[in-house]
Design an enzyme around this catalytic site. Structure first.
Site, PDB file in Angstrom:
ATOM      1  N   LEU A  68       0.723  -1.217  -0.045  1.00  0.00           N
ATOM      2  CA  LEU A  68       0.066  -0.078   0.056  1.00  0.00           C
ATOM      3  C   LEU A  68       0.959   1.182   0.079  1.00  0.00           C
ATOM      4  O   LEU A  68       0.195   2.416  -0.158  1.00  0.00           O
ATOM      5  CB  LEU A  68      -0.936   0.060   1.084  1.00  0.00           C
ATOM      6  N   ASN A  99       7.667  -3.361   2.717  1.00  0.00           N
ATOM      7  CA  ASN A  99       8.699  -2.691   1.911  1.00  0.00           C
ATOM      8  C   ASN A  99       8.272  -1.136   1.714  1.00  0.00           C
ATOM      9  O   ASN A  99       7.991  -0.786   0.504  1.00  0.00           O
ATOM     10  CB  ASN A  99       9.085  -3.353   0.704  1.00  0.00           C
ATOM     11  N   ASP A 159       9.521  -9.259   2.249  1.00  0.00           N
ATOM     12  CA  ASP A 159       9.006  -9.319   0.943  1.00  0.00           C
ATOM     13  C   ASP A 159       9.635  -8.020   0.103  1.00  0.00           C
ATOM     14  O   ASP A 159       9.510  -7.035   0.498  1.00  0.00           O
ATOM     15  CB  ASP A 159       7.463  -9.211   1.050  1.00  0.00           C
ATOM     16  N   ASN A 285       7.928  -9.753 -10.231  1.00  0.00           N
ATOM     17  CA  ASN A 285       8.851 -10.538  -9.542  1.00  0.00           C
ATOM     18  C   ASN A 285       7.890 -11.530  -8.513  1.00  0.00           C
ATOM     19  O   ASN A 285       7.306 -10.794  -7.701  1.00  0.00           O
ATOM     20  CB  ASN A 285       9.763  -9.786  -8.757  1.00  0.00           C
ATOM     21  N   ASP A 312      -0.342  -9.813  -4.309  1.00  0.00           N
ATOM     22  CA  ASP A 312       0.681  -9.059  -4.507  1.00  0.00           C
ATOM     23  C   ASP A 312       0.332  -7.529  -5.377  1.00  0.00           C
ATOM     24  O   ASP A 312       1.356  -7.269  -5.976  1.00  0.00           O
ATOM     25  CB  ASP A 312       1.811  -9.831  -5.391  1.00  0.00           C
ATOM     26  N   HIS A 316       2.684   1.148  -9.056  1.00  0.00           N
ATOM     27  CA  HIS A 316       3.721   1.950  -9.527  1.00  0.00           C
ATOM     28  C   HIS A 316       3.503   3.026 -10.383  1.00  0.00           C
ATOM     29  O   HIS A 316       2.394   3.036 -11.004  1.00  0.00           O
ATOM     30  CB  HIS A 316       4.797   1.143 -10.153  1.00  0.00           C
ATOM     31  N   PHE A 330       9.606  -4.026 -10.961  1.00  0.00           N
ATOM     32  CA  PHE A 330       8.634  -5.317 -11.067  1.00  0.00           C
ATOM     33  C   PHE A 330       7.339  -4.889 -10.166  1.00  0.00           C
ATOM     34  O   PHE A 330       7.309  -4.144  -9.234  1.00  0.00           O
ATOM     35  CB  PHE A 330       9.506  -6.303 -10.233  1.00  0.00           C
TER      36      PHE A 330
HETATM   37  O1  DOR Z   1       6.604  -7.491  -8.484  1.00  0.00           O
HETATM   38  C1  DOR Z   1       7.086  -7.409  -7.339  1.00  0.00           C
HETATM   39  N1  DOR Z   1       6.639  -6.195  -6.878  1.00  0.00           N
HETATM   40  N2  DOR Z   1       7.091  -8.286  -6.582  1.00  0.00           N
HETATM   41  C2  DOR Z   1       7.613  -7.938  -5.300  1.00  0.00           C
HETATM   42  O2  DOR Z   1       7.960  -9.070  -4.631  1.00  0.00           O
HETATM   43  C3  DOR Z   1       7.545  -6.819  -4.693  1.00  0.00           C
HETATM   44  C4  DOR Z   1       6.588  -5.811  -5.297  1.00  0.00           C
HETATM   45  C5  DOR Z   1       6.797  -4.200  -5.266  1.00  0.00           C
HETATM   46  O3  DOR Z   1       6.986  -3.874  -4.182  1.00  0.00           O
HETATM   47  O4  DOR Z   1       6.537  -3.490  -6.084  1.00  0.00           O
END
Ligand code: DOR
Length: 472
Positions: A68, A99, A159, A285, A312, A316, A330
């Protein structure tokens, strides 16, 4: 005057893995935040009534893996926008990954998230704390202090990264064992995946991109299954993508290792062949796998070796994501397309039926997390919290990311015609109609005194942040 606090949901087919309902057509009366009554043909004066015939109704879904971005990247997502996006996708609870910036590696950050996530309308938020300080893979966080804080910390994970040092992972598992805590494992050997853009194989060769081998996931699955077996700890394998990983998971389960696992809608739907157009929205990823991988994941989800579907959801910004494939980050968003992706990938192909799918979106993740039912998982029964979702697995929709309540648009399903639609989410007794819901018109009718519905209901979300009954 109708009682603004009472809602009658009429004629839905109920599915509840917690209480064993399997398609019975019943009415549900909601009073305040709770279910007051369940039965056939409930007659009740002075309520707001909504006809749900033809739809299924289940407990609201739980997404145990979302990003989030708050604190730190509020341009990509906030707790508020993510919690609304969750409701729009049928999820009444989510677990957010650590993260962020700063990362969730101490009680204070988790407590701040929990406090911010308790304001306004939206899905419940639980925190996944980091395993190591700064998610750097070295010194362990104070897990015990975090889990007993007010931060609603329900599991631990680095993660986005994987703990590379087996000694650190072993200690984390041993420490978590003391309070029967859960470690969520992002399985990736960074030395093997380094520089990889797409799954190593025919597609990476054809595209001329650096491959990310499935082995990068598999060696960590193998290592951590051994460590979990040795320590007797609970481990959960996040976003599995490879058939070999599934094979090891299956064997470990048979040996009695305390392991659970999740799969994403995108790994169930796409393969590495979909990356052919070099559209960065497909960069994720772990990367999308082969057809064999996808088949193995579907089978494992169907027979319960994989416990949960988790999105997941990884927002972005356009500036960062819409660049050449190799420079793009990713991740893809998933909260508002997950159900349609699952219905199309799984129900259409006959891999799963609707009951199993609902189980993997509710009881499966709740069991993996070991959640107290008071937090999530009371199910559909008298007295339970009125957290529900009404959906039609057959209805078609064209996914339009411009309708999303997420701040981000990096969704590879955008523009696709899919089957499966969420029509209504009920959170703490409040109605929330996702954009495009065929039911949202019934509020208008109710306000104008037409149809069977009567009166207005306070705090109805209507697909727009902050909307309530008076705005409708
Ligand atoms: O594709 C991904 N994006 N895999 C992950 O494990 C982290 C995530 C992200 O935080 O953008």
């Amino acid at each position: 005057m109708p009682n603004r606090d009472r809602i009658l949901l009429r004629g839905a087919k109920l599915i509840c893995p917690f209480s064993g309902l399997r398609g019975e057509t019943l009415d549900i009366l909601i009073s305040g935040k709770r279910i007051a009554e369940i039965g056939e043909g409930i007659e009740c004066a002075e309520v707001f009534a909504l006809d749900l015939s033809g739809l299924y109704l289940s407990p609201g879904w739980l997404d145990m893996h979302v990003h989030l971005r708050e604190p730190g990247r509020e341009d990509e997502e906030t707790l508020a926008s993510g919690r609304l996006a969750a409701l729009s996708g049928g999820f009444t609870a989510v677990c957010c990954m650590p993260n962020t910036d700063p990362p969730v590696d101490c009680a204070a950050v988790a407590e701040e998230i929990a406090a911010r996530a308790s304001e306004g309308t939206g899905a419940d938020v639980f925190c996944v704390g980091a395993i190591t300080v700064g998610r750097k893979g070295g010194r362990m966080v104070e897990m015990d202090r975090m889990r007993s804080s007010a931060g609603r910390v329900v599991a631990f994970s680095d993660d986005g990264c994987c703990v590379q040092d087996a000694g650190v992972m072993r200690r984390a598992l041993e420490y978590a064992r003391r309070f029967d805590g859960l470690i969520i494992d992002h399985c990736e050997d960074h030395a093997l995946s380094s520089g990889g853009q797409v799954r190593e194989g025919p597609c990476s060769f054809r595209l001329g991109l650096r491959g990310y081998p499935s082995m990068a996931e598999e060696v960590m699955v193998a290592r951590d299954l051994l460590l979990a077996e040795h320590t007797g700890s609970r481990i959960h394998l996040a976003h599995l993508s490879s058939a070999r990983s599934v094979e090891m998971l299956r064997a470990a389960r048979e040996r009695g290792v305390r392991v659970t696992a999740e799969v994403t809608p995108h790994h169930l739907f796409f393969t590495d062949e979909d990356v052919d157009g070099l559209d960065p929205r497909f960069k994720v990823n772990p990367p999308l796998g082969s057809r064999e991988d996808r088949e193995a994941l579907r089978r494992a989800l169907a027979d319960g070796v994989i416990d949960a579907v988790a999105t997941d959801h990884a927002p972005h910004s356009l500036e960062e994501k819409e660049v050449e494939f190799e420079r793009a980050p990713f991740g893809m968003i998933g909260l508002e397309s997950a159900f349609s992706a699952c219905c199309t990938a799984l129900l259409e192909s006959g891999s799963l039926d609707v009951f199993a799918l609902v189980e993997r979106l509710t009881a499966g993740p709740a069991r993996a997390l070991g959640l107290d039912p008071r937090l999530y998982g009371e199910g559909i029964k008298k007295g339970a919290r009125a957290d529900l979702v009404a959906f039609d697995p057959e209805a078609e929709r064209v996914v339009d990311a411009d309708d999303f309540l997420s701040f981000s648009r990096n969704c590879p399903f955008d523009g696709m015609r899919l089957k499966g639609k969420v029509e209504l989410t009920v959170k703490d007794g409040k109605l929330f109609f996702p954009p495009g819901s065929r039911l949202s018109g019934s509020i208008g009718e109710a306000r104008m005194g037409r149809g069977r519905a009567c009166g207005s209901v306070a705090d109805i979300g209507c697909g727009a942040p902050g909307a309530d009954a008076d705005d409708v």
